[in-house]
Design a protein around this motif. Structure first.
Motif, PDB file in Angstrom:
ATOM      1  N   ALA B  57       0.846  -1.199   0.000  1.00 22.15           N
ATOM      2  CA  ALA B  57       0.000   0.000   0.000  1.00 22.15           C
ATOM      3  C   ALA B  57       0.879   1.246   0.000  1.00 22.15           C
ATOM      4  CB  ALA B  57      -0.906  -0.014   1.232  1.00 22.15           C
ATOM      5  N   GLY B  58       0.601   2.157  -0.914  1.00 22.82           N
ATOM      6  CA  GLY B  58       1.375   3.390  -0.986  1.00 22.82           C
ATOM      7  C   GLY B  58       2.620   3.294  -1.846  1.00 22.82           C
ATOM      8  N   SER B  59       2.923   2.099  -2.393  1.00 24.68           N
ATOM      9  CA  SER B  59       4.086   1.954  -3.274  1.00 24.68           C
ATOM     10  C   SER B  59       3.843   2.707  -4.573  1.00 24.68           C
ATOM     11  CB  SER B  59       4.334   0.473  -3.563  1.00 24.68           C
ATOM     12  OG  SER B  59       3.224  -0.066  -4.264  1.00 24.68           O
ATOM     13  N   ASP B 108      -2.312 -19.479  -3.325  1.00 23.92           N
ATOM     14  CA  ASP B 108      -2.112 -20.778  -3.990  1.00 23.92           C
ATOM     15  C   ASP B 108      -1.278 -20.624  -5.256  1.00 23.92           C
ATOM     16  OD1 ASP B 108      -3.504 -22.164  -2.118  1.00 23.92           O
ATOM     17  OD2 ASP B 108      -5.348 -22.377  -3.283  1.00 23.92           O
ATOM     18  N   GLN B 109      -1.604 -19.622  -6.079  1.00 24.18           N
ATOM     19  CA  GLN B 109      -0.881 -19.492  -7.345  1.00 24.18           C
ATOM     20  C   GLN B 109       0.449 -18.778  -7.176  1.00 24.18           C
ATOM     21  OE1 GLN B 109      -3.033 -17.943 -10.768  1.00 24.18           O
ATOM     22  NE2 GLN B 109      -1.163 -17.824 -11.997  1.00 24.18           N
ATOM     23  N   ALA B 110       0.449 -17.705  -6.388  1.00 29.11           N
ATOM     24  CA  ALA B 110       1.672 -16.896  -6.278  1.00 29.11           C
ATOM     25  C   ALA B 110       2.729 -17.585  -5.419  1.00 29.11           C
ATOM     26  CB  ALA B 110       1.344 -15.520  -5.708  1.00 29.11           C
ATOM     27  N   GLY B 111       2.278 -18.418  -4.471  1.00 29.77           N
ATOM     28  CA  GLY B 111       3.251 -19.132  -3.647  1.00 29.77           C
ATOM     29  C   GLY B 111       3.650 -18.391  -2.393  1.00 29.77           C
ATOM     30  N   TRP B 112       2.984 -17.288  -2.091  1.00 31.86           N
ATOM     31  CA  TRP B 112       3.223 -16.588  -0.830  1.00 31.86           C
ATOM     32  C   TRP B 112       1.927 -15.861  -0.459  1.00 31.86           C
ATOM     33  CZ3 TRP B 112       3.520 -11.052  -0.262  1.00 31.86           C
ATOM     34  CH2 TRP B 112       3.333 -10.363  -1.459  1.00 31.86           C
ATOM     35  N   ASP B 113       1.792 -15.545   0.813  1.00 32.46           N
ATOM     36  CA  ASP B 113       0.535 -14.975   1.297  1.00 32.46           C
ATOM     37  C   ASP B 113       0.769 -13.585   1.877  1.00 32.46           C
ATOM     38  OD1 ASP B 113      -1.851 -14.327   2.536  1.00 32.46           O
ATOM     39  OD2 ASP B 113      -2.233 -16.403   3.148  1.00 32.46           O
ATOM     40  N   PRO B 114       0.318 -12.554   1.164  1.00 39.01           N
ATOM     41  CA  PRO B 114       0.581 -11.178   1.642  1.00 39.01           C
ATOM     42  C   PRO B 114      -0.075 -10.876   2.986  1.00 39.01           C
ATOM     43  CG  PRO B 114      -0.887 -11.173  -0.294  1.00 39.01           C
ATOM     44  CD  PRO B 114      -0.361 -12.570  -0.144  1.00 39.01           C
ATOM     45  N   ARG B 115      -1.035 -11.686   3.416  1.00 37.48           N
ATOM     46  CA  ARG B 115      -1.655 -11.466   4.735  1.00 37.48           C
ATOM     47  C   ARG B 115      -0.675 -11.762   5.860  1.00 37.48           C
ATOM     48  NH1 ARG B 115      -6.840 -15.211   3.796  1.00 37.48           N
ATOM     49  NH2 ARG B 115      -5.110 -16.497   3.030  1.00 37.48           N
ATOM     50  N   ARG B 116       0.355 -12.526   5.543  1.00 38.70           N
ATOM     51  CA  ARG B 116       1.331 -12.900   6.594  1.00 38.70           C
ATOM     52  C   ARG B 116       2.550 -11.987   6.635  1.00 38.70           C
ATOM     53  NH1 ARG B 116       1.261 -19.507   6.034  1.00 38.70           N
ATOM     54  NH2 ARG B 116      -0.991 -19.706   6.268  1.00 38.70           N
ATOM     55  N   PRO B 118       4.677  -8.392   7.187  1.00 43.58           N
ATOM     56  CA  PRO B 118       4.598  -7.240   8.096  1.00 43.58           C
ATOM     57  C   PRO B 118       4.095  -5.982   7.394  1.00 43.58           C
ATOM     58  CG  PRO B 118       6.900  -7.797   7.606  1.00 43.58           C
ATOM     59  CD  PRO B 118       6.050  -8.888   7.020  1.00 43.58           C
ATOM     60  N   ASP B 119       4.424  -5.828   6.095  1.00 43.93           N
ATOM     61  CA  ASP B 119       3.942  -4.662   5.365  1.00 43.93           C
ATOM     62  C   ASP B 119       2.451  -4.801   5.069  1.00 43.93           C
ATOM     63  OD1 ASP B 119       6.376  -3.325   5.206  1.00 43.93           O
ATOM     64  OD2 ASP B 119       6.992  -4.482   3.437  1.00 43.93           O
TER      65      ASP B 119
END
Lengths: 153, 153
Positions: B57-59, B108-116, B118-119
Motif C-alpha cells: 500500500a502506498g508503493s 495458492d498461485q503466487a506461492g506466498w501470502d501477503p496477509r502474513r 509485516p507490510d
C-alpha cells in the motif's frame, strides 16, 4: 533455500555482466504524456557508460522517450533482476554519418543490424541515473547500486 | 532456426498457460501523472478473467494504478512474451472481510501470502483489454489475441 545476500560490489559485477550480455533483451518501460505506460522487450548494447537501444522511428517507445526524456529498463529473469532508471542522452538515425561506431557496436552485441532492416530505426542512447539489483526478498535491502548517476560501489 | 509461427488459437492456449503459471512473476509497467514510467517484477494470480497482483500500500505501483487506472504487464522470457494492457477493476485490502477467496487463490498461485507479511498489502484486480503474444520476428504478424476486451480466437 535462499542464497546469502550478495554484497554491493558483487551485485555491480553481476549487473555489468547483464549489461554486456550478447543477444539479450531488456524490458523497456516508458510513459506517455497522458499517463499510459508502454512496455516492450528490446535488444540493447552497453558501451560502458550508456545503454543503446534501436527502436522503429515513430513507435510508441520512440515517441514516449522524446516527450518524457527517460525510461525504466528491467534486465534478467524476474528473480535475478537489474532495474535501470535512465535519462535520454541522445538520438541518432541508424544510417547517419558519424554513427558507424555505434551501429557496429550495437550489431555486435545485439546480434542484428537495424541498418539492414526495411523499417526505419533510431538509436536511443540512455544514461543510467539509478540502478538497482536484487534476486530474492533477502536482497531488497542494499538493492541500490547507483544513485543520481553515481555508482555507490 | 526459427520455428513456424503459431496460430492465434495456439498462442491463446500458450498465453493462458503463462497466466496460470504457479510461482511466476510478471513485469508490471505503470505511469505516473507526470510521465514517469515505473517497472517492477511482481507475483500474480489469474482467475480466468482478471489478473490479481499484491502490492505494498502506498508503493509507486499502487499510486500509479490509482491515478491512471491501468497498467501494462509483460510475461515470459523476452523471446516468448505475452503482453497485457489492463484496466483497473478493483482494489481490496488483503485483510478485508469478504476477500478470503481472493487471498486464498492468490496465495495458492503466487506461492506466498501477503496477509502474513509485516507490510500492508493491497490486491489490485486488472481486467485485460488488449493481449498480444509473440516469440520471434516471424510472429509479429498476428500478435494481437484480444482487442477491446474481446478475445479474437
Amino acid at each position: 533455500m535462499t542464497a546469502r545476500a550478495r554484497t554491493g560490489p558483487q551485485r555491480k559485477v553481476d549487473t555489468f555482466e547483464k549489461l554486456a550480455a550478447v543477444g539479450a533483451d531488456t524490458w523497456v518501460a516508458t510513459a506517455s504524456a497522458t499517463g499510459g505506460a508502454h512496455l516492450v522487450p528490446l535488444s540493447y548494447a552497453w558501451d560502458g557508460e550508456c545503454l543503446v537501444l534501436a527502436v522503429v522511428a515513430g513507435s510508441v517507445t520512440d515517441r514516449n522517450v522524446r516527450s518524457s526524456g527517460r525510461a525504466r529498463l528491467g534486465f534478467g529473469p524476474t528473480r535475478d533482476v537489474a532495474i535501470v532508471d535512465a535519462d535520454l542522452e541522445g538520438l541518432l538515425d541508424v544510417n547517419d554519418e558519424g554513427g558507424e561506431d555505434t551501429a557496429r557496436a550495437y550489431a555486435d552485441q545485439a546480434g542484428w543490424d537495424p541498418r539492414r532492416e526495411p523499417d526505419s530505426y533510431v538509436f536511443i542512447r540512455f544514461r543510467p541515473r539509478r540502478v538497482q539489483a536484487w534476486r530474492e526478498a533477502n536482497e531488497l535491502s542494499g538493492k541500490v547500486l547507483m544513485r543520481d548517476g553515481e555508482w555507490l560501489f
